[in-house]
Design a protein around this motif. Sequence first.
Motif, PDB file in Angstrom:
ATOM      1  N   HIS A   1      50.276  10.190 -17.335  1.00 15.45           N
ATOM      2  CA  HIS A   1      51.713   9.799 -17.723  1.00 15.45           C
ATOM      3  C   HIS A   1      52.407  11.265 -18.047  1.00 15.45           C
ATOM      4  O   HIS A   1      51.748  12.031 -18.778  1.00 15.45           O
ATOM      5  N   ALA A   2      53.595  11.399 -17.763  1.00 13.15           N
ATOM      6  CA  ALA A   2      54.301  12.576 -18.172  1.00 13.15           C
ATOM      7  C   ALA A   2      54.526  12.645 -19.543  1.00 13.15           C
ATOM      8  O   ALA A   2      55.029  11.499 -20.140  1.00 13.15           O
ATOM      9  N   ALA A   3      54.055  13.603 -20.183  1.00 13.10           N
ATOM     10  CA  ALA A   3      54.153  13.655 -21.771  1.00 13.10           C
ATOM     11  C   ALA A   3      55.711  14.162 -22.000  1.00 13.10           C
ATOM     12  O   ALA A   3      56.032  13.969 -23.247  1.00 13.10           O
ATOM     13  N   THR A   4      56.447  14.736 -21.232  1.00 14.93           N
ATOM     14  CA  THR A   4      57.642  15.044 -21.419  1.00 14.93           C
ATOM     15  C   THR A   4      58.723  14.738 -20.491  1.00 14.93           C
ATOM     16  O   THR A   4      58.375  14.253 -19.638  1.00 14.93           O
ATOM     17  N   GLU A   5      60.183  14.618 -20.932  1.00 13.66           N
ATOM     18  CA  GLU A   5      60.913  14.186 -20.075  1.00 13.66           C
ATOM     19  C   GLU A   5      62.410  15.106 -20.039  1.00 13.66           C
ATOM     20  O   GLU A   5      62.506  15.618 -21.304  1.00 13.66           O
ATOM     21  N   ASP A   6      62.979  15.182 -19.171  1.00 18.58           N
ATOM     22  CA  ASP A   6      64.086  15.907 -19.146  1.00 18.58           C
ATOM     23  C   ASP A   6      65.298  15.277 -19.536  1.00 18.58           C
ATOM     24  O   ASP A   6      65.619  14.061 -19.041  1.00 18.58           O
ATOM     25  N   LYS A   7      66.031  15.614 -20.732  1.00 23.97           N
ATOM     26  CA  LYS A   7      66.932  15.243 -21.221  1.00 23.97           C
ATOM     27  C   LYS A   7      68.447  15.722 -20.806  1.00 23.97           C
ATOM     28  O   LYS A   7      69.526  15.509 -21.190  1.00 23.97           O
TER      29      LYS A   7
ATOM     30  N   ASN B   1      52.380  25.403 -18.190  1.00 28.50           N
ATOM     31  CA  ASN B   1      53.491  24.714 -17.125  1.00 28.50           C
ATOM     32  C   ASN B   1      54.091  23.484 -17.712  1.00 28.50           C
ATOM     33  O   ASN B   1      55.073  23.328 -18.329  1.00 28.50           O
ATOM     34  N   ARG B   2      53.374  22.288 -17.222  1.00 29.70           N
ATOM     35  CA  ARG B   2      53.586  21.193 -17.591  1.00 29.70           C
ATOM     36  C   ARG B   2      52.634  20.217 -18.265  1.00 29.70           C
ATOM     37  O   ARG B   2      51.511  20.386 -18.091  1.00 29.70           O
ATOM     38  N   SER B   3      53.014  19.175 -19.011  1.00 33.89           N
ATOM     39  CA  SER B   3      52.057  18.401 -19.847  1.00 33.89           C
ATOM     40  C   SER B   3      51.921  16.842 -19.451  1.00 33.89           C
ATOM     41  O   SER B   3      53.121  16.206 -19.167  1.00 33.89           O
ATOM     42  N   TYR B   4      50.746  16.431 -19.315  1.00 33.45           N
ATOM     43  CA  TYR B   4      50.386  14.792 -18.902  1.00 33.45           C
ATOM     44  C   TYR B   4      49.650  14.298 -20.086  1.00 33.45           C
ATOM     45  O   TYR B   4      48.494  14.977 -20.263  1.00 33.45           O
TER      46      TYR B   4
ATOM     47  N   LEU C   1      45.184  15.236 -23.665  1.00 31.47           N
ATOM     48  CA  LEU C   1      46.316  16.000 -22.926  1.00 31.47           C
ATOM     49  C   LEU C   1      45.846  16.848 -21.836  1.00 31.47           C
ATOM     50  O   LEU C   1      45.255  17.740 -22.130  1.00 31.47           O
ATOM     51  N   MET C   2      46.533  16.566 -20.663  1.00 30.42           N
ATOM     52  CA  MET C   2      46.312  17.609 -19.698  1.00 30.42           C
ATOM     53  C   MET C   2      47.527  18.701 -19.520  1.00 30.42           C
ATOM     54  O   MET C   2      48.634  18.011 -19.499  1.00 30.42           O
ATOM     55  N   GLU C   3      47.472  20.040 -19.573  1.00 25.39           N
ATOM     56  CA  GLU C   3      48.586  20.966 -19.171  1.00 25.39           C
ATOM     57  C   GLU C   3      48.063  21.753 -18.109  1.00 25.39           C
ATOM     58  O   GLU C   3      47.229  22.390 -18.200  1.00 25.39           O
ATOM     59  N   THR C   4      48.921  21.690 -16.941  1.00 24.02           N
ATOM     60  CA  THR C   4      48.951  22.527 -15.912  1.00 24.02           C
ATOM     61  C   THR C   4      49.099  23.905 -16.189  1.00 24.02           C
ATOM     62  O   THR C   4      50.059  24.071 -17.044  1.00 24.02           O
TER      63      THR C   4
END
Length: 278
Positions: free
Chosen positions: A21-27, A108-111, A160-163
Amino acid sequence: MHTIWKGSISFGLVNIPIKLHAATEDKDISLRTLHKKCHTPIKYEKVCPVCEEELKSEDMVKGYEITKGKFVVIDQQELEELKKQNEEKAVEIIDFIKINEIDPIYFNRSYFMSPNEGGSKAYSLLRTALNESEKVGLAKIMMRSKEQLAVIRVYENTLLMETIHYPDEVRKAADVPNVPVENELTKKELDTAILLIDQLTTPFVPEKFEDEYRKHLMELIESKRHGKNLVTAKEKETKTNVTDLMAALQASIDRTKPSTEKKEPAKRRKTITKKKAQ
């Protein structure tokens, strides 16, 4: 929370079915580009500049530019086959390391990871083992047609997985221009700077920070909306076949009217002449 990927984590002989699941979102606030004259949203079309044709998805292929204007064409089927060869729907942990060994520039990105059916116990086992060992898992995963490195760690009792970027994706700091090689500082200047840093040092509390620009932009939007400062996009006028047909029929009637009116008096005069002759 929306699931964006399903698969499993594997380390040794342990296999954990999981969901990502996406851990962050673009606001960011999205603004449309409008035609200033009529306030219609601008339409961006994919057009070949040589053929001057609008293209559909089936008209396009992927190509890698070897030299200026020369490409190697790769079919979509070839890309799909290559993707299947490398995609096993598994996050394979290949090493366990200390997280402080990774410079933040690599992240890079977190999930978030949640256990899928039958994976709760193994999920808890990995989470507890990572906490106790104070280590993180270094893994590989195939996502969005790209093989990526990733770190698996514990965040607030959730895996948490972080690419992370590959080394060749991080540019060399030595290539940054105009960086001074030596420090030409006095001891007094350095002591003063360190004192200032100490005075401004506080615990990191992310909740006290907010996007000021986004906040002010939303306030501007709300003030314009409540002030009824709104515009409406102009709809494109479309001519239907019915309208064109009616116009053609009416034009035909108007064209024939004068010739019909001129012929009628001539017929009447001819009839009257015949009666007088009898």
